[in-house]
Design a protein around this motif. Structure first.
Motif, mmCIF file in Angstrom:
data_model
loop_
_atom_site.group_PDB
_atom_site.id
_atom_site.type_symbol
_atom_site.label_atom_id
_atom_site.label_comp_id
_atom_site.label_asym_id
_atom_site.label_seq_id
_atom_site.Cartn_x
_atom_site.Cartn_y
_atom_site.Cartn_z
ATOM 1 N N VAL A 195 77.371 72.574 153.468
ATOM 2 C CA VAL A 195 77.990 73.816 152.996
ATOM 3 C C VAL A 195 77.226 74.301 151.768
ATOM 4 O O VAL A 195 77.139 73.596 150.766
ATOM 5 C CB VAL A 195 79.479 73.597 152.640
ATOM 6 N N SER A 196 76.662 75.499 151.861
ATOM 7 C CA SER A 196 75.907 76.073 150.753
ATOM 8 C C SER A 196 76.623 77.310 150.238
ATOM 9 O O SER A 196 76.932 78.224 150.998
ATOM 10 C CB SER A 196 74.494 76.456 151.214
ATOM 11 N N ALA A 197 76.878 77.334 148.917
ATOM 12 C CA ALA A 197 77.585 78.466 148.320
ATOM 13 C C ALA A 197 76.642 79.377 147.538
ATOM 14 O O ALA A 197 77.077 80.156 146.693
ATOM 15 C CB ALA A 197 78.704 77.979 147.406
ATOM 16 N N GLY A 198 75.347 79.290 147.810
ATOM 17 C CA GLY A 198 74.400 80.175 147.147
ATOM 18 C C GLY A 198 74.638 81.628 147.514
ATOM 19 O O GLY A 198 74.998 81.934 148.651
ATOM 20 N N LEU A 199 74.415 82.526 146.569
ATOM 21 C CA LEU A 199 74.689 83.942 146.806
ATOM 22 C C LEU A 199 73.439 84.748 147.145
ATOM 23 O O LEU A 199 73.530 85.795 147.785
ATOM 24 C CB LEU A 199 75.368 84.561 145.568
ATOM 25 N N THR A 235 70.284 76.910 145.780
ATOM 26 C CA THR A 235 71.418 76.142 146.298
ATOM 27 C C THR A 235 71.199 75.766 147.755
ATOM 28 O O THR A 235 71.404 74.619 148.158
ATOM 29 C CB THR A 235 72.720 76.944 146.142
ATOM 30 N N ARG A 236 70.769 76.737 148.563
ATOM 31 C CA ARG A 236 70.467 76.450 149.967
ATOM 32 C C ARG A 236 69.287 75.486 150.075
ATOM 33 O O ARG A 236 69.275 74.581 150.927
ATOM 34 C CB ARG A 236 70.172 77.744 150.714
ATOM 35 N N LEU A 237 68.295 75.649 149.203
ATOM 36 C CA LEU A 237 67.144 74.763 149.227
ATOM 37 C C LEU A 237 67.557 73.321 148.952
ATOM 38 O O LEU A 237 67.113 72.388 149.630
ATOM 39 C CB LEU A 237 66.105 75.218 148.209
ATOM 40 N N LEU A 238 68.431 73.130 147.955
ATOM 41 C CA LEU A 238 68.912 71.781 147.651
ATOM 42 C C LEU A 238 69.712 71.219 148.815
ATOM 43 O O LEU A 238 69.560 70.041 149.178
ATOM 44 C CB LEU A 238 69.760 71.789 146.383
ATOM 45 N N ALA A 239 70.554 72.042 149.425
ATOM 46 C CA ALA A 239 71.332 71.588 150.583
ATOM 47 C C ALA A 239 70.410 71.153 151.712
ATOM 48 O O ALA A 239 70.624 70.113 152.351
ATOM 49 C CB ALA A 239 72.267 72.697 151.055
ATOM 50 N N LEU A 248 78.153 80.157 152.926
ATOM 51 C CA LEU A 248 79.396 80.822 152.526
ATOM 52 C C LEU A 248 79.189 82.291 152.168
ATOM 53 O O LEU A 248 80.134 83.084 152.275
ATOM 54 C CB LEU A 248 80.032 80.079 151.353
ATOM 55 N N ARG A 249 77.983 82.660 151.744
ATOM 56 C CA ARG A 249 77.737 84.069 151.405
ATOM 57 C C ARG A 249 77.978 84.979 152.610
ATOM 58 O O ARG A 249 78.390 86.128 152.461
ATOM 59 C CB ARG A 249 76.309 84.258 150.873
ATOM 60 N N ASP A 250 77.739 84.463 153.810
ATOM 61 C CA ASP A 250 77.961 85.252 155.023
ATOM 62 C C ASP A 250 79.438 85.349 155.389
ATOM 63 O O ASP A 250 79.811 86.167 156.248
ATOM 64 C CB ASP A 250 77.187 84.636 156.196
#
Length: 207
Positions: A9-13, A19-23, A48-50
């Motif tokens: 689950v990535s909460a990057g905006l 954040t997505r890169l770390l995930a 989550l941004r979507d």
């Protein structure tokens, strides 16, 4: 061969986002470790941004969209969850918290969870222990010992004599998480599924 389902689950905006890169890096480390143990791995990333608008509507109406329900079902049905959030005002983002507010408190019981966070400065690293661990403890998840915080200066850094670099921390966390997931007993097909009240209510709606 047993197939394990891992959901990140990535909460990057932003797109792309650290954040997505770390995930993705944590997910990759876990997959490598599970492959070494000869497990088949089914992976899914929930951005989550979507789902931001769907999450907000669900909070005020109590009825999830099909896409949001699919994401919730993926997380609650996973053998292990990787959860990564950016740090906003010294804590997890509101979008991250709002999504996990929709998870039934018992749905992640015993599920291995690897937590991570990203931020502009290393001074926010305690968010892992002061915010994220208590959240998943409330959800009765099994949070692995090593969590990963990535500040802006961590990307491309090899660490120093006192602190491991980001790649080493990602590898260690991924291995711990993978070993915990692999050690968890397989879900029984006849195991009773916990259906949140909101989902039961939605099923009763008349078109």
């Amino acid at each position: 061969m047993r197939t394990l389902k891992i959901v990140a689950v990535s909460a990057g905006l932003s797109a792309p986002s650290s954040t997505r890169l770390l995930a993705d890096r944590l997910l990759q480390a876990a997959r490598y470790r599970l492959a070494e143990q000869e497990y088949a791995v089914d992976v899914q990333v929930v951005e989550l941004r979507d789902l931001a608008v769907d999450i907000a509507k669900n909070l005020v109406t109590g009825f999830p969209s099909a896409a949001l329900q699919e994401a919730v079902d993926a997380v609650t049905g996973a053998d292990g969850v990787i959860a990564v959030t950016p740090v906003f005002t010294a804590s997890y983002s509101g979008l991250f918290k709002s999504f996990f507010d929709l998870i039934d408190p018992a749905a992640l019981t015993g599920t291995p969870v690897l937590i991570g966070a990203t931020g502009g400065t290393a001074r926010h690293s305690l968010v892992l222990d002061h915010a994220l661990r208590p959240l998943f403890a409330y959800l009765r998840a099994l949070v692995v010992p090593t969590a990963v915080y990535a500040a802006s200066e961590d990307w491309g850094s090899g660490g120093d004599a006192y602190t491991d670099g980001l790649p080493a921390r990602i590898t260690r966390a991924g291995r711990e998480f993978a070993d915990t997931v692999a050690a968890r007993p397989a879900r029984r097909e006849d195991e009773e599924e916990i259906v949140p009240f909101e989902k039961q209510l939605a099923a009763l709606r008349l078109d």
